[in-house]
Every structure is written in structure tokens, then in C-alpha cells.
Scaffold this motif. Sequence first.
Motif, PDB file in Angstrom:
ATOM      1  N   ALA A  26       0.823  -1.212   0.000  1.00 23.74           N
ATOM      2  CA  ALA A  26       0.000   0.000   0.000  1.00 23.74           C
ATOM      3  C   ALA A  26       0.863   1.271   0.000  1.00 23.74           C
ATOM      4  N   GLY A  27       1.997   1.212   0.710  1.00 29.35           N
ATOM      5  CA  GLY A  27       2.885   2.376   0.784  1.00 29.35           C
ATOM      6  C   GLY A  27       3.343   2.820  -0.598  1.00 29.35           C
ATOM      7  N   VAL A  28       3.650   1.816  -1.446  1.00 27.73           N
ATOM      8  CA  VAL A  28       4.113   2.126  -2.802  1.00 27.73           C
ATOM      9  C   VAL A  28       3.011   2.827  -3.587  1.00 27.73           C
TER      10      VAL A  28
ATOM     11  N   PHE B  58       0.524   4.563  -2.446  1.00 25.37           N
ATOM     12  CA  PHE B  58       0.332   5.913  -1.909  1.00 25.37           C
ATOM     13  C   PHE B  58       1.392   6.862  -2.462  1.00 25.37           C
ATOM     14  N   ALA B  59       2.652   6.411  -2.415  1.00 28.42           N
ATOM     15  CA  ALA B  59       3.748   7.266  -2.883  1.00 28.42           C
ATOM     16  C   ALA B  59       3.627   7.582  -4.375  1.00 28.42           C
TER      17      ALA B  59
ATOM     18  N   GLY C  66       0.897   8.089  -5.880  1.00 31.98           N
ATOM     19  CA  GLY C  66      -0.268   8.937  -6.119  1.00 31.98           C
ATOM     20  C   GLY C  66      -1.440   8.178  -6.715  1.00 31.98           C
ATOM     21  N   ASN C  67      -1.509   6.837  -6.456  1.00 30.57           N
ATOM     22  CA  ASN C  67      -2.616   6.038  -6.986  1.00 30.57           C
ATOM     23  C   ASN C  67      -3.846   6.061  -6.097  1.00 30.57           C
ATOM     24  N   ILE C  68      -3.667   6.529  -4.867  1.00 27.71           N
ATOM     25  CA  ILE C  68      -4.803   6.486  -3.947  1.00 27.71           C
ATOM     26  C   ILE C  68      -5.474   7.848  -3.905  1.00 27.71           C
TER      27      ILE C  68
END
Lengths: 280, 150
Positions: free
Chosen positions: A217-219, A221-222, A224-226
Motif C-alpha cells: 500500500a505504501g508504494v 500511496f507514494a 499517487g494512486n490512492i
Amino acid sequence: MTPFLFMLVVLGFSVGAGLLGSLLGIGGGLILIPVLTLLLKVDIQYAVGASIVSVIATSSGAAAAYVRDRMANTRVAMFLELATTAGALSGAYMSGLVGGRGVYLVFGGVMAWSALVMLRRMRASAEAPVPADALADRLALHGSYWDESQGREVSYRVTRPLTGLGLMYVAGTVSGMLGIGSGALKVPAMDLAMRLPLKVSTATSNFMIGVTAAASAGVYFARGNIDPFIAGPVCVGVTLGAWLGSRHLMARVNSTWLRALFVGVLLWVALEMLRKGWAS
Amino acid sequence: MSEAPTPEPRSPEAAAAVVQDGEDASLLHPEQLISDLLRYGVAASLALVTLGTVVTFFRHPDYLVSSEALLRLTSPHPVPHTLGDVVAGALAARGQAFVMAGLLVMMAVPVMRVALSLLIFRQQKDRLYVGITATVLAMLVLSFLLGAAH
């Protein structure tokens, strides 16, 4: 369609995905991604980000009830998470090396095969005895749960933990490569190889997919997919659905019915993956 | 839904849980602890997401009527993707920043669950499972670091 109406529609589908996901031990991403991209015309990068959020929300929303009711086996989950997290780590690396096409074809095939094996087990009248396993004893993996539909406490024994570990490594690798929770692979591994009862398999899978998804999930978020506008209603809807399913449905459903539903969804996912592999 | 032990008579639903709860209030029930962590974590996340959504509609009343706004919202556009973005947005009372904070809480819950399991196994002096859980936690942290480095 106004943004307000859009949110309500996303919320509605998410409740359904969370309900189904909480019963079957899957993240619901495979239901939500087509709905978001095809029906609601959301860009795929946000659909994938919303799917990761949905996996985590299903897991945490359902596991609160499953862990308390001892439906999810936390020791089995912890032991197997060794392999899923290791798999997810290596999968993230391998995704650069192996093309997506082969992965889809291979795992579509594996899923179709496990659906058929699980279907055959439905017909097996008498349960074959579970072979004793020294490692499973040492890890104290055996357990019991209360089955409302049978009206009794069902105790079970676990076997072949190392086979399970190997299969979970594969499931974790698929998660890392394709960005899915891969509950559809985890449940057959626990059901067929380790011989956990189906309800325990789906509840334990549910408990585990959150950790697998959190690892990637961190990837997302970084990158900008979320997008909060899309993932927000998904998060709320899926949690509500998972909460309803885990608290009010799971204990009451009949295992045979659950198995039929799982096999149906598994076959559909398998065909979807084969189609994707074929088309790409 | 049994929180702190209360002296009041319990509902028939909770009566079944009394036997377990009553055993020893000071002894930690691992399943109950993990379940509580998940429940409160999820509740905190949902509260933030809901608050953020309400603020968003308050600040953009056109979202209730305009269908053009949706097209803008579902096609590629920059979204907050660092912790700094989220904090700055929340300070500016931007609704979407609160929603994002809620989503981040949701993502952190499984990791906190593994950390709590580690503490529980340590308290139970179950060295085998302390080792297993510590390894899982280490790999999770590693994946976050690798993800951040990407």
C-alpha cells in the motif's frame, strides 16, 4: 452523474464487495476494479489504489469479529505470513523481470484447477482423517471454532504446514506482482493442503490479506494512486459490508453453500485472469 | 462489543462472553486485544473519512448538482501522495486531506496488528512465535522502506 451520486454508487457496490469478501476470504478488488473502470469510467490507476484500500478494509473490518470468535486461526496466520510477506517482497522485484501475461495465464490455470479440486471435495461424503504432523504439533496450529449453522464447537487438526508455507510464498509473490490480495489462492492452500475447515480457511485468509496488502500500500500511496475521492467511499462501504458479513452471516451460513459460492467466484476470477493474459 | 468490564447486568447477547471475560480481568486475552485494536483502528479511520467527506461537500456545494465536476475528479490529476501533503491539506481544512488521513490510518492497522501480536507472544514467553512475528514485522518494515525508496 454528480459527484454526490457517484459516491453513493461507489458506496453501494463497495458494501456488496465487502460482504462477499468477508465470507470468502478475498479482498473484493477483483469485483471493484471492473465496476470502477468499466461502469464508472474511473482511471485504472485510481481503481487499483482503491482496490488495495478495499483489501485492507475487508481484512480489518471482518477480522475484528473473526479473531474474537476464534474463527480465524491467528497462529496459522502468523506462521503463514512469514511466506506471504517474503513472497510479496520478491514479487515486487520479479514484476520487472517477468511479463504480466505469463503470470496471468499460469495463475488463471492454477485457480481453475483448485476450483475443480475444491468442487470435488464438496462431494466427498466422509471426511478423510487428517494425517498427523509433528511440525504442526510443535507450532500448536490446531484449533476449534463455534459453528452456528451446526450448533456445535468444531475442533480441527492442521497438517502439512510446510506445503502451506510454500503455497503461501507463491500467493505472496502473485500479490506483489499483480497488486492483489490473492485470497483466492490462500483459501485453497489452507483448505486443500493444510486441511483447515473452509470457514476457518476463509476467516484466516481474511485476517492475512490485510498484512499482504499493507506491504504494497505504501508504494501505491507514494505513486499517487490512492485518490481520496474514490478510495474514501470504497473504504467506508467495504468496511460496512465486511462488518455485516463477519458478524451476521458467517456463523450462520452452511459450509456446503459457502464452498459452492467460493468455487463459483474462483472460476470467474480464473476465467478473468486467463482472459487478461490472452488479451495482453 | 464488550468494552471495559461494567458492573451493570449484561444483555443476553453478552452473557455468553461473561464466562471468558470473568476468568481474570487482569490477564490479557490475546484474541480480544487484537480484535479491539482492529475495531478501534477501523473506527478511527471511518470517522476521519466521513468527516473529510462532509467537509468536502460543505466546501464544494457544486458537487451535489454539477456533473462536470465528476469528470475532473475521475480522470488523472494530482492527489496528495506524501505525508507532508496530507498534513498541509488538513491544516488548510481541506476535506480530501482528512479522507486521506483516514485511509492512511486504515493502511497502518494491519502493521500495528503484527506489532501487537509480537508484544503478546513476548508476554506469553512463546519464543518460537516471537521469532516468527518479529521476522514478519521486519519484512513489512523492509517493504515500506523499499517502497519509499522507489
